[in-house]
Design a protein around this motif. Structure first.
Motif, PDB file in Angstrom:
ATOM      1  N   LEU A 275       0.816  -1.201   0.000  1.00  0.00           N
ATOM      2  CA  LEU A 275       0.000   0.000   0.000  1.00  0.00           C
ATOM      3  C   LEU A 275       0.858   1.264   0.000  1.00  0.00           C
ATOM      4  O   LEU A 275       0.584   2.219  -0.726  1.00  0.00           O
ATOM      5  N   ALA A 276       1.920   1.237   0.798  1.00  0.00           N
ATOM      6  CA  ALA A 276       2.788   2.416   0.865  1.00  0.00           C
ATOM      7  C   ALA A 276       3.428   2.675  -0.494  1.00  0.00           C
ATOM      8  O   ALA A 276       3.410   3.792  -1.017  1.00  0.00           O
ATOM      9  N   LEU A 277       3.982   1.627  -1.083  1.00  0.00           N
ATOM     10  CA  LEU A 277       4.604   1.772  -2.403  1.00  0.00           C
ATOM     11  C   LEU A 277       3.578   2.254  -3.418  1.00  0.00           C
ATOM     12  O   LEU A 277       3.852   3.095  -4.264  1.00  0.00           O
ATOM     13  N   PHE A 278       2.386   1.700  -3.287  1.00  0.00           N
ATOM     14  CA  PHE A 278       1.317   2.057  -4.210  1.00  0.00           C
ATOM     15  C   PHE A 278       0.962   3.535  -4.092  1.00  0.00           C
ATOM     16  O   PHE A 278       0.852   4.247  -5.088  1.00  0.00           O
ATOM     17  N   LEU A 279       0.808   3.987  -2.848  1.00  0.00           N
ATOM     18  CA  LEU A 279       0.421   5.385  -2.654  1.00  0.00           C
ATOM     19  C   LEU A 279       1.481   6.331  -3.208  1.00  0.00           C
ATOM     20  O   LEU A 279       1.166   7.316  -3.864  1.00  0.00           O
ATOM     21  N   ILE A 280       2.749   5.979  -2.952  1.00  0.00           N
ATOM     22  CA  ILE A 280       3.813   6.885  -3.381  1.00  0.00           C
ATOM     23  C   ILE A 280       4.033   6.811  -4.899  1.00  0.00           C
ATOM     24  O   ILE A 280       4.038   7.820  -5.582  1.00  0.00           O
ATOM     25  N   PHE A 281       4.188   5.590  -5.392  1.00  0.00           N
ATOM     26  CA  PHE A 281       4.686   5.473  -6.763  1.00  0.00           C
ATOM     27  C   PHE A 281       3.600   5.297  -7.819  1.00  0.00           C
ATOM     28  O   PHE A 281       3.872   5.375  -9.001  1.00  0.00           O
ATOM     29  N   THR A 282       2.381   5.005  -7.396  1.00  0.00           N
ATOM     30  CA  THR A 282       1.315   4.894  -8.389  1.00  0.00           C
ATOM     31  C   THR A 282       0.259   5.962  -8.171  1.00  0.00           C
ATOM     32  O   THR A 282      -0.076   6.721  -9.068  1.00  0.00           O
TER      33      THR A 282
END
Lengths: 308, 444, 292
Positions: free
Chosen positions: A37-44
């Motif tokens: 989720l964190a990666l998703f929020l930042i990078f997507t």
């Protein structure tokens, strides 16, 4: 769920433990999804919102974006080329997705059944996914050449004058469907093969003892058991199909006569060739809304929500 | 429970750390130091070119394979010719996309291989550096180059680069097939072209065995319309002008060739331009092509004997051809513009060097003096191109021009060639959409 | 019984025949790729197209790999693709499991947002993503506001991080966990097993076929990734195999021999991985196969 509720009613002493379980389950669930989720929020998510903002601007990538409000959206309303590409891509999805499901599931089931040389066949059927896309496009254009292509030569043997395939605006899109299905079979076959492993053997055995024939085995056991897999394949194929670009570009450059131009083709050329990234983002978001709506309908039809 | 969560978090952290360490630890810091070193040396280097150690410059291009080797030959020769600058070629696929991101992040190359027609779109954005100052300083004259090519590199009276190569389409014809069919002289007019094509075409029932003339590329319309005495855009470049008498003449001629005389079948070459070639294998007797095909035909076409003539003239004797090719430009983001200019000057303004590149790569140099070399002026395959350059025109330097062709004109022409719409409808529809596209692409 | 067997033999033969005809179509372009990569230039152009050749050459392999530090780029790509597989297998199955088997508030909404993100065409998020990585605070010489340096640019982080837990992986694994029965977890919970242990010891081993499939997809995705590394990396030391071998074209012409030779060699790792992984697709069908 009902099991737990039943247990609660039956045994009050376990109640505390279970509700603590439910709470800890929730905490654990958040931890499990934390990293994705964190990666998703930042990078997507962030880039998506950024692109959404750009859809209200005039942005040429090289100089800062200028806010233009709904200008791009108004322009889009009167962009006949965008409508043409939407029509093309809808036609494409309607042809592509069902054929993809039927072909890849049939092949997966056949390969799941055969006993000899199964490995060889699996490898061969995955080959199109490995073949370089330039090579694949090149060879398919040859196969479909009106005068020298194998396809028309074979049709010739049975007395049919084959169409000019990629060179004809009426058959070009069908040709692209054929090639993209060919290319996508391998991957979806693998997913279906994996899905088929999840069906317990005893279901088939007991049904066979009850005298069920092959068709009803498929209808009442295989198909329902593969529902989550099919939902995945349908969703991903659809999203991919709506974003068709590479193959259409490699084989026909969008022609002849706009017949194979797709929205992503327009988005790409607007963004990178014409340096109109703002307008490209506008088209991308309208396309996104369309895909989203259709995916929602797909979820409803497939009863995806009821699984939870 | 808490302990478990803790251990789980630890597991996740450890994995991420491992990924991090294995992945990038060393690399990022290494990258930092080099970039820091670079930026600190930049300012000094530009001031004192002569004394300190050589300045490294990067040359970007998207030619790989043989094209890369040819560039590297030039880099080596340049580096050996002086001691101040060391130039290095970097192959950059999808160069425009990479350039767009590089320009916004300070990673621009110092000098760049440039498809000239893009100038009208990029120069207004301020990402290319005008070279007028350098030209004046070193007494480099624009007139020494093919005028049309320099025009394509010019925006609002400023020159943004110099031409490296020039090319144009001319008529390639198969000598053997001409002799077999008793045609003694290659066509010089549309009428002769039509006559020759008819003689050269071979049908076997419903199957086209050999096409007399390739009519595949609807994108060549801009050249045909010049031959018919028309033009693509209005003089001020804001409107299309092809929906005209001349435009109609072209389409009627195409119709005669493809539908009445059947010297071609749409789709005949589909796929044959990739990996095999209909002209090289004698399946097409005549085709419009450019100097870039010379090396391919030399390498692959072992049984091919061919000749080249300038494009045949239209009904009223008008000649027309499109001139294109590549140039070199200096991006605004370059940190070594002066050194980049040194390379450009050495390569493009010295006839021997320009000719050296032309000869190794089988391209025609943009510097006129270099084409006086016997290699070009004495060669029967190059001479027709040099003659074509005399009247060839660049495409209009309007930012939306190529988009207009691609979106409005070519699709309609393709439908026309399929017989799906009339000549009048085709031109009308293309005009309506074309005018709109031009308007949408005006740079504000 | 006898009749039944004969019927089976006929049925099987037809099945094999159909599968074989299809197999030829599937493999033809690959066959042509190999053919082109070993064909002499002089034999390259011929019509009708020759599907068999009488003499072969390996010169294209030599020319494809002499201009490029092949071993280094191969290693770089292998590293990036393997990282992609490891992170996606771990995070993908962890996340997929949570969405399929655990109860928590906002589950459906979060999942839908995750899924919908892949519906936005990637080419418009590319530039924002690039700028984000360039302006990422506190890395690559950037200050806390994200300016001053180059951020994650020119580093492998910029390639690994954005794809470390793709929505594709989470979605795929979720679907496979969904098809597994819930009662395994219920009974384990009653026995007091922790959530991670239930996931790791009970459910994960049952999804080996899906993990095998996911490994192939993510490896292939990472290995074939071209555009993004090209935009991010500027140091030739860090280049990947696809950046070096993307095309052998210049000046309207393409050198098909070296290009195809390069693409064959670039395919080998995925090919090997597939052969290795595909055996997981047949586990547990020992009984299902015989019934026919």
């Amino acid at each position: 769920m009902t099991d737990i509720q039943g247990a609660i009613i039956r045994d009050k002493s376990k109640k505390i433990k279970i509700s603590r379980n439910a709470r800890s389950q929730e905490v654990m669930a958040y931890i499990f999804i934390a990293a994705p989720l964190a990666l998703f929020l930042i990078f997507t998510c962030y880039p998506v919102f950024r692109a959404f903002y750009l859809s209200f601007t005039q942005y040429d990538i090289l100089t800062p974006a200028k806010w233009t409000g709904l200008e791009n959206y108004k322009r889009l309303l009167h962009d006949e080329l965008f409508y043409i590409t939407l029509k093309n891509v809808f036609l494409y999805v309607l042809m592509y997705v069902p054929s993809m499901i039927i072909v890849s599931l049939s092949i997966a089931m056949a390969l799941n059944k055969i006993q000899y040389a199964a490995t060889t066949y699996r490898v061969i059927y995955y080959m199109p996914g490995l073949t370089s896309s330039i090579a694949a496009a090149t060879v398919w254009i040859w196969l479909l050449n009106p005068e020298y292509g194998i396809v028309n030569q074979i049709l010739g043997y049975i007395g049919i004058v084959g169409p000019t395939w990629l060179a004809n605006s009426s058959t070009a899109l069908v040709s692209i469907v054929i090639v993209t299905v060919w290319q996508g079979i391998g991957g979806n076959m693998v997913i279906y093969l994996a899905g088929l492993q999840g069906i317990p053997d005893y279901l088939y055995e007991s049904a066979s003892l009850d005298g069920a024939n092959k068709l009803s085995l498929f209808r009442y056991i295989t198909w329902p058991a593969l529902k989550p897999t099919t939902f995945f394949v349908v969703t991903m194929s659809m999203i991919g199909a709506f974003q068709l670009f590479d193959q259409a570009f490699a084989m026909t450059q969008g022609g002849p006569g706009n017949a194979t131009k797709t929205p992503v083709y327009l988005i790409y050329t607007s963004g990178f060739n014409e340096l109109q990234m703002g307008y490209a983002s506008t088209m991308a978001f309208v396309l996104f809304l369309i895909i989203l709506t259709i995916s929602m309908i797909n979820m409803k039809i497939n009863g995806e929500n009821s699984i939870n | 429970m808490k302990k478990r969560i803790l251990s789980l978090v630890t597991v996740i952290l450890v994995i991420s750390m491992l990924v991090a360490l294995a992945g990038c630890g060393g690399n990022t810091s290494a990258g930092d130091t080099t970039s820091a070193v670079e930026s600190s040396t930049t300012t000094e280097a530009t001031k004192t070119v002569a004394d300190s150690k050589p300045v490294e410059i990067t040359y970007w291009g998207d030619w790989a394979g043989e094209g890369q080797k040819q560039f590297e030959v030039m880099m080596k020769a340049f580096n050996e010719s002086q001691t101040n600058v060391v130039a290095k070629y970097v192959v950059t696929q999808d160069m425009i996309t990479k350039f767009l991101t590089a320009a916004s992040s300070g990673q621009s190359p110092d000098i760049m291989f440039w498809d000239r027609w893009r100038t009208s779109l990029y120069a207004p954005k301020g990402v290319l550096h005008p070279i007028d100052e350098y030209m004046t300083k070193d007494n480099v004259k624009a007139e020494d180059f093919y005028t049309e090519a320099v025009k394509e590199l010019t925006y609002k009276d400023k020159v943004y680069g110099l031409p490296l190569t020039v090319d144009a389409r001319a008529l390639f014809y198969n000598k053997k097939l001409f002799a077999e069919n008793g045609i003694t002289t290659p066509p010089t007019t549309w009428e002769e072209l039509n006559e020759a094509a008819k003689k050269l075409t071979v049908w076997n029932g419903k199957k086209l065995e050999r096409a007399g003339m390739s009519m595949q590329d609807a994108g060549l319309f801009s050249m045909w319309i010049q031959q018919a005495g028309g033009s693509m855009l209005s003089d001020d470049g804001t409107k299309t002008a092809f929906n005209s008498e001349a435009g109609l003449t072209v389409l009627n001629y195409w119709k005669k060739m493809v539908m009445e005389d059947k010297v071609y079948k749409v789709g005949f070459e589909s796929g044959l331009d990739k990996g095999t070639d209909a002209f090289a294998t004698g399946k097409i007797a005549m085709t419009y092509s450019g100097p870039w095909m010379l090396s391919t035909y030399k390498n692959y076409g072992k049984d091919l004997e061919f000749g080249i003539v300038p494009p045949p003239a239209g009904p009223n004797g008008n000649k027309g051809a499109g001139i294109g090719g590549f140039g070199l430009v200096i991006p605004e983001g370059s940190k070594h513009k002066a050194e980049a200019w040194e390379l450009m000057k050495w390569w493009l303004t010295v006839p021997e060097n320009a000719a050296m590149y032309g000869k190794t790569s089988l391209n025609i140099p943009g510097l006129k003096a270099a084409t006086l070399d016997n290699f070009y002026s004495g060669d029967e395959l190059y001479k027709p191109f040099l003659e074509t350059f005399e009247f060839a025109k660049i495409r209009p330097t309007v930012s939306g021009y190529s988009t207009m062709e691609e979106k409005a004109l070519i699709p309609n022409l393709q439908l026309f060639l399929e017989g799906k719409q009339s000549a009048e409808d085709t031109l009308k529809k293309a005009q309506e959409l074309g005018d709109k596209v031009l308007l949408e692409n005006v740079i504000k | 019984m006898k009749l039944n067997t004969r019927k089976n033999v006929i049925g099987n033969s037809i099945l094999y025949l159909i599968l074989t005809i299809f197999a030829i179509v599937m493999i033809l372009p690959f066959y042509w790729t190999i053919l082109t990569s070993i064909r002499y230039n002089e034999d390259m152009f011929s019509l009708p197209i020759k599907w068999f050749i009488t003499r072969i050459t390996f010169e294209h392999y030599v020319s494809a790999f002499t201009t490029v530090p092949y071993a280094k780029y191969f290693g770089n790509s292998l590293f990036l693709a393997t990282m992609g597989v490891l992170t996606n297998l771990f995070f993908g199955s962890l996340g997929g499991y949570a969405f399929a088997k655990l109860k928590f508030r906002g589950k459906n909404a979060i999942f839908k947002v995750l899924l919908s993100s892949i519906m936005v065409p990637g080419i418009v998020t590319m530039i924002p993503q690039f700028l984000l990585l360039k302006n990422f605070p506190m890395v690559g010489g950037n200050n806390i506001l994200g300016s001053g340096g180059i951020g994650f640019l020119n580093s492998y982080w910029a390639i690994i991080l954005p794809g470390a837990a793709g929505a594709f992986a989470v979605f795929l694994m979720r679907q496979f966990f969904l098809s597994l029965p819930d009662d395994l977890a219920e009974s384990a919970r009653i026995e007091g097993a922790g959530e991670f242990r239930i996931f790791w010891n009970i459910y994960l081993p049952l999804t080996k076929p899906a993990l095998a499939a996911l490994s192939i997809f993510t490896f292939q995705g990472g290995w074939n990734n071209f555009m993004w590394p090209m935009i991010i990396l500027s140091d030739p030391e860090k280049y990947t195999i696809q950046m070096a071998l993307q095309s052998f074209s210049f000046n309207h012409a393409t050198e098909y021999g070296p290009m195809m030779a390069a693409s064959i060699v670039a395919t080998l790792p995925i090919f090997i991985l597939f052969i290795f992984a595909q055996k997981y697709f047949v586990q547990g069908i020992a009984f299902a196969g015989i019934k026919g």
